[in-house]
Design an enzyme around this catalytic site. Structure first.
Site, PDB file in Angstrom:
ATOM      1  N   SER A 102      -5.634  18.379 -27.935  1.00  0.00           N
ATOM      2  CA  SER A 102      -5.649  19.628 -28.683  1.00  0.00           C
ATOM      3  C   SER A 102      -6.886  19.731 -29.577  1.00  0.00           C
ATOM      4  O   SER A 102      -8.013  19.726 -29.102  1.00  0.00           O
ATOM      5  CB  SER A 102      -4.358  19.753 -29.484  1.00  0.00           C
ATOM      6  N   ASP A 239      -8.508  26.385 -30.210  1.00  0.00           N
ATOM      7  CA  ASP A 239      -8.678  24.943 -30.337  1.00  0.00           C
ATOM      8  C   ASP A 239      -8.931  24.368 -28.946  1.00  0.00           C
ATOM      9  O   ASP A 239      -9.062  25.105 -27.968  1.00  0.00           O
ATOM     10  CB  ASP A 239      -7.455  24.306 -31.009  1.00  0.00           C
ATOM     11  N   ASP A 241      -7.275  22.898 -26.583  1.00  0.00           N
ATOM     12  CA  ASP A 241      -6.439  23.201 -25.426  1.00  0.00           C
ATOM     13  C   ASP A 241      -5.917  24.632 -25.442  1.00  0.00           C
ATOM     14  O   ASP A 241      -5.134  25.018 -24.580  1.00  0.00           O
ATOM     15  CB  ASP A 241      -5.286  22.205 -25.308  1.00  0.00           C
ATOM     16  N   ASP A 243      -3.823  26.392 -27.180  1.00  0.00           N
ATOM     17  CA  ASP A 243      -2.448  26.816 -27.416  1.00  0.00           C
ATOM     18  C   ASP A 243      -2.313  27.547 -28.750  1.00  0.00           C
ATOM     19  O   ASP A 243      -1.224  27.958 -29.143  1.00  0.00           O
ATOM     20  CB  ASP A 243      -1.457  25.645 -27.339  1.00  0.00           C
TER      21      ASP A 243
END
Length: 444
Positions: A102, A239, A241, A243
Site C-alpha cells: 500500500s 497511494d 495500491d 485503495d
C-alpha cells in the site's frame, strides 16, 4: 507468538520478514482454507500486485503456493487492490491475492487476501489460514497440480466496471492525478480520460523503486503545486495500491477523506441512495464531519480505526457509504473494498452534475483543528484504568463542550498512548493535548 495477520493482511520487509517461503506457505494454506467449502471444482485464485521490485519475487512464490495446493491461478499483473477484489467476484474465483504494501516505502511488501466475492477475510478465517502453516498436508500430483493463466484484459475489465459506476460524464473538468508511481499508474489516467475529463498525470512512471517516494496520497505537496500550475479544477492523489485517495481543490488546498465522505454522503442522500440516512466512519474522523452530518440530519455510526471495521459494519447493517479520514472510502453498491479510483470518479461526477467547485462542495464541512500526541508509556493498561487520566479527560471535555473532542487510544503495536484533541482553534487543541499527555505519562 505475535499474530501474523495485521489490520490489512501480512506485511513486512520483503525478503527478510516477508520471505518467498512464507508467501508460498501462506498462499497454499489460503487456497486450502478458502476452497474447502466447495469440493465440486478445482479452486481458482486471482493474483495481482503493485509494481515494487519485490512484487515479482513474491508473485512467483504466491503462484507456486496456490498451484501446489491444487488451485488454478489467473494472473492479473500490476493492478490496484480494488481491481483485484472486483475481479475475484466477476471471474467467479474462490480467492484473491494482492501483493502490495500500500502506502509503505518500497522495501516493504505485503499480502492481502480476499474470499469469494472479493470480500476481506474475518479474523477467524485468517487465524485458520495461519494455523494451517504448521500443519502437514498431502499435496496433489500429476493433473491435480494447478495451472497458471494470464488475464490479458484484466485492466480493461476493471475500467469498464468503473465507467459503469460513474453516473455523469466528466466533460469540462481538468484533473491532475498523482499515481504514486504505483499500481494505478496506467488505469487511473485512462479511466479518468474515458470518463470525459482532461487528465494530467504525474508520478505515473513506476520503475519498481520509486513507488510512494515523496509522492501520492501520503506526500501531496507536489500535487497541490501541480493543480495550481496547470489551472486544474482538482487533483487526485492515490497511494501505492490505489485503495484510497485524497483530493486537492483548485486553489491547492487538501481535501481529506472526511471531506470526501461529506460530499458523497450528501449526494447519496439527495438521490435517496444513502441507506437509513447513515454514514459509517471511524473514531478518528474529524468532529467537523459529525457536525456537518448532524446539520443535514445524517446519522454517523462509528467504528474502530481500520477500513476492515468500516467494511464489517457496512456489510452487517447494509449501509451505503463509509470510510476513513485517510481516504479509504467504500461504496458497497459498487465495490467490496476501498477504491480510490471509484471514489475520485464519484467526486468528479458530483462536481460535473452540480456545476460546483470542489471547494464549494467540501465547504459543507468545517474541519476542526486536530492535534495528535504520541505518548510513550511503560504500561498501557495502567493508563486505561487511571483515575487521574479519566478526571483530566473529563475536565478537558467539559471545557470544550460540543465544540471539541478528546480521544485516547492505545497503540496496537507500540508502547504508546495516542492523545487526540479537536477544538475550534489549534492553540486550544494543542494546549489540551499537551496537558493530557503529561497526565498520561505520569500515570504509566
Amino acid at each position: 507468538m505475535a499474530r501474523l495477520f495485521g489490520t490489512d493482511g501480512v506485511r513486512g520487509l520483503a525478503n527478510e520478514e516477508l520471505t518467498p517461503e512464507l508467501a508460498l506457505s501462506l498462499a497454499a494454506s489460503a487456497a486450502r482454507v478458502l476452497a474447502a467449502h466447495d469440493r465440486s471444482h478445482r479452486p481458482v485464485a486471482v493474483v495481482g500486485r503493485d509494481p515494487r521490485v519485490s512484487g515479482e519475487m513474491l508473485e512467483a512464490a504466491v503462484v507456486a503456493g496456490l498451484t501446489s495446493a491444487g488451485a488454478d491461478v489467473l494472473r492479473l499483473g500490476v493492478l490496484p487492490t480494488p481491481a483485484v477484489a472486483y475481479l475475484v467476484g466477476t471471474l467467479e474465483a474462490d480467492l484473491g491475492v494482492m501483493i502490495s504494501a500500500s502506502h509503505n516505502p518500497m522495501p516493504d511488501n505485503g499480502i492481502k487476501l480476499f474470499a469469494a466475492g472479493g470480500h476481506k477475510l474475518p479474523d477467524g478465517i485468517e487465524d485458520e489460514i495461519e494455523a494451517g502453516l504448521s500443519e502437514p498436508v498431502a499435496r496433489p500430483t500429476g493433473l491435480g497440480v494447478g495451472r497458471v493463466h494470464d488475464v490479458a484484459d484484466a485492466g480493461e475489465r476493471y475500467i469498464q466496471h468503473l465507467l459503469t459506476a460513474t453516473p455523469h460524464p466528466l466533460a469540462g473538468l481538468r484533473v491532475v492525478v498523482d499515481c504514486a508511481n504505483g499500481a494505478s499508474s496506467v488505469v487511473a489516467p485512462e479511466v479518468y480520460r474515458k470518463a470525459g475529463a482532461e487528465v494530467i498525470a504525474i508520478h505515473a512512471e513506476p520503475d519498481g523503486v520509486n513507488i510512494n517516494d515523496h509522492c501520492g496520497s501520503n506526500h501531496p505537496d507536489a500535487l497541490c503545486a501541480a493543480v495550481v500550475e496547470h489551472g486544474a479544477d482538482l487533483g487526485i492523489a492515490h497511494d501505492g495500491d490505489a485503495d484510497r485517495c485524497v483530493a486537492v481543490d483548485a486553489s491547492g488546498e487538501l481535501i481529506d477523506g472526511d471531506q470526501i465522505m461529506a460530499v458523497l454522503a450528501l449526494a447519496l442522500a439527495e438521490s435517496g441512495e444513502l441507506t437509513k440516512n447513515t454514514l459509517v466512519a471511524t473514531v478518528m474522523s474529524n468532529l467537523g464531519l459529525h457536525l456537518a452530518m448532524r446539520a443535514h440530519e445524517i446519522n454517523i455510526v462509528t467504528t474502530a480505526v481500520g477500513d476492515r471495521y468500516v467494511l464489517e459494519e457496512l456489510r452487517a447493517s447494509g449501509f451505503a457509504l463509509g470510510g476513513e479520514q485517510s481516504g479509504h472510502v467504500v461504496l458497497p453498491a459498487y465495490a467490496t473494498t476501498g477504491d480510490g479510483l471509484l471514489t475520485a470518479l464519484r467526486v468528479m461526477s458530483r462536481m460535473a452534475v452540480t456545476g460546483k467547485s470542489l471547494a464549494d462542495l467540501a465547504g459543507v464541512m468545517n474541519r476542526l483543528p486536530q492535534v495528535l500526541v504520541n505518548v510513550p508509556v511503560a504500561d498501557k493498561a495502567a493508563v486505561a484504568v487511571s483515575v487521574a487520566v479519566r478526571d483530566a479527560v473529563d475536565a478537558v471535555e467539559a471545557e470544550l463542550g460540543e465544540e471539541g473532542r478528546v480521544l485516547l487510544r492505545p497503540s496496537g503495536t507500540e508502547q504508546l498512548v495516542r492523545v487526540m484533541v479537536e477544538a475550534p482553534a489549534h492553540d486550544t487543541a494543542q494546549a489540551a493535548a499537551d496537558r493530557l499527555a503529561g497526565v498520561v505519562s505520569s500515570a504509566s
